[in-house]
Design an enzyme around this catalytic site. Structure first.
Site, short mmCIF file in Angstrom:
data_model
loop_
_atom_site.label_atom_id
_atom_site.label_comp_id
_atom_site.label_asym_id
_atom_site.label_seq_id
_atom_site.Cartn_x
_atom_site.Cartn_y
_atom_site.Cartn_z
N GLY B 58 53.11 25.27 68.06
CA GLY B 58 52.90 25.20 69.50
C GLY B 58 54.12 25.61 70.32
N SER B 59 54.23 25.01 71.49
CA SER B 59 55.15 25.51 72.51
C SER B 59 56.60 25.62 72.05
CB SER B 59 55.11 24.60 73.73
OG SER B 59 56.10 25.00 74.64
#
Lengths: 387, 126
Positions: B58-59
């Site tokens: 993810g981020s």
């Protein structure tokens, strides 16, 4: 990893703390990806700009760093949490947030970045020539750069891209190399997919793919669908590149994305039957998307609040071309320098659920903002939410 | 020990999950508590643990979450993964959290709840 004597000296602190920190990050990420050396990059796109995500520790770190750190190559930055031009319209945002967000903005500007505050640098600038090495931390932008722009970047982290901006270098590994293997092909089985379907395809591909995936069964999606695919893919995994393939090779593993797989993604992210407000723009909308939107809204008005996020550069162009007029007439609120993801502009005391066409937006609205999400493609939003 | 990403020595109790971790979405940066129900370590705190997980997802801003955890004294004392991703590696590098990558076999042999020492100098986990 082999370092030049100059790089070794910087790592040992001979050129000051800032460069030592930057090289420590590059060495760790180089070791992590089995890089044999560092190579020059020409453009770094930084994440870690929204006070909501980096918090007090991040704000303080950037304030300290910006006392002497300066970017060595072209550097652009991700969205902030808020649009300072419209902040007085949002009473629920406290002064502390505004103060800390301003400090973060000023730290980046002090370091010499271009104040783009956009997750779509590819919509603002002409991309450099193919195979140029860049360092993009925003996942949708890294995927877009690799897959549609022909550039080379790994899915950088906030710190690795920052270290690259300060040194002008990145570890030579993974997607930066020429001989990447793509062991998986995802077979798109949906007919006439909307941009929402492409977002779900991306989210699925990010989950099952590793570093790079092939996608078959897709014919020339428009820019809105391409951006949705990049956004969805960047949200769910580590995959940072896709390529559309016509004919399937025999060696790669095949995975189908059909009705069943799509429903699974939809059920994971769609948690409401209707939204209190609408948000469009995660990734931020580009000029072509604003043009489409203004045409779709001719003679119509939104029946509820609709927040529309685009970069400031794109907003300026769209105003000149008169797209914004039509959107504002229809009741759309244009916001820049921030985006659907992780913005505190959405007042969770007043909002239980949000309608959006963005899979990336849905993931962060649900998991970070803490609201329910109603997913619909743009055509359906216009059909059902305007009169 | 397979590979050292960030050097150091630390001792702590193993908190192990087989789920990849999205630091930005899943971890409270002030307290170190896992706040996403999808994780098998939901509501547990990663503070002062030796966090054992496959890799980050993810981020990219998750690197800041790791740095914030350290600044708030809520970080793991060490991290052990099977695959090093840039977010976790760079976050640990800046926060000075020892991080190593181990083989799947070694990963399987690490027991949740055990007290262990990670020492990158002597290349040992014991």
């Amino acid at each position: 990893m082999e370092l030049t004597s100059e790089e070794k000296a910087a790592l040992n602190g001979e050129h000051g703390n800032t460069l030592q920190t930057a090289y420590r990050i590059l060495v760790a990420t180089g070791e992590a990806t089995n890089a044999e050396k560092l190579i020059p990059i020409t453009w770094a796109h930084l994440s870690g700009v929204n006070y909501n995500t980096i918090g007090d520790a991040g704000e303080q770190f950037l304030r300290e760093l910006s006392k002497d750190a300066r970017v060595k190559v072209k550097a652009t930055v991700n969205p902030m949490g808020i649009d300072f031009d419209h902040i007085t319209e949002f009473n629920h945002i406290d002064d502390e947030f505004i103060k800390k967000q301003a400090s973060i903005r000023d730290s980046y500007i002090r370091m010499g970045v271009e104040p783009t505050f956009s997750c779509t640098p590819y919509d603002i600038f002409d991309l450099p020539e193919k195979n140029t090495q860049v360092s993009f931390a925003e996942s949708n932008a890294a995927i877009f750069a690799n897959s549609l722009g022909g550039l080379k970047t790994n899915k950088e982290s906030a710190f690795s891209a920052l270290a690259s901006a300060i040194t002008g270098k990145s570890p030579y590994s993974d997607l930066r190399k020429d001989d990447i293997s793509t062991p998986m092909t995802i077979r798109m089985k949906m007919d006439n997919p909307s941009e929402l379907d492409f977002g779900m395809l991306g989210f699925f591909a990010g989950k099952v793919g590793d570093t790079s995936v092939n996608i078959s069964g897709v014919s020339q999606p428009n820019r809105r669908s391409c951006k949705a695919l990049c956004g969805g893919m960047g949200t769910s995994g580590t995959c940072a590149k896709f390529q559309f393939v016509d004919t399937e090779d025999n060696t790669s593993e095949k995975v189908d994305f059909g009705k069943e797989e799509m429903n699974e993604v939809f059920d994971e992210l769609n948690t409401a039957e209707k939204g209190d407000i609408i948000t469009l723009g995660s990734p931020q909308l580009g000029l072509e998307e604003l043009s489409d939107l203004s045409k779709m809204l001719k003679g119509k008005s939104f029946e509820k609040r609709c927040m529309i996020f685009c970069s400031r550069a794109v907003q300026k162009q769209a105003r000149t071309l008169d797209y914004i007029n039509e959107i504002e007439r229809a009741g759309g609120e244009i916001l820049s320098d921030c985006c659907t993801c992780l913005t505190p502009l959405i007042d969770t005391n007043e909002t239980d659920a949000i309608t959006t066409n963005s899979i990336k937006g849905a993931y962060y609205l649900k998991n970070s903002t803490g609201v329910d999400v109603n997913l619909k493609p743009l055509s359906k939003i216009i059909e059902e939410e305007t009169k | 020990m397979s590979k050292i990403i960030v050097q150091g020595m630390a001792q702590g109790t193993v908190l192990k999950t087989t789920s990849p971790i999205n630091f930005l979405g899943a971890v409270d940066k002030k307290t170190g508590t896992i706040r996403d129900k999808k994780y098998d370590i939901f509501e547990k705190s990663i503070k002062d643990t030796v966090l054992v997980f496959p890799h980050g997802i993810g981020s990219s801003v998750g690197a800041y979450t790791i740095y914030s955890l350290k600044s708030n004294n809520s970080a793991p004392v060490a991290m052990i993964c099977t695959k090093a991703d840039l977010t976790v590696a760079s976050g640990c590098a800046l926060a000075n959290i020892p991080m190593i990558v181990v083989s799947n076999k070694e990963f399987d042999s690490i027991q949740d709840g055990n007290k262990i020492t990670v020492d990158t100098k002597s290349e040992n986990i014991f």
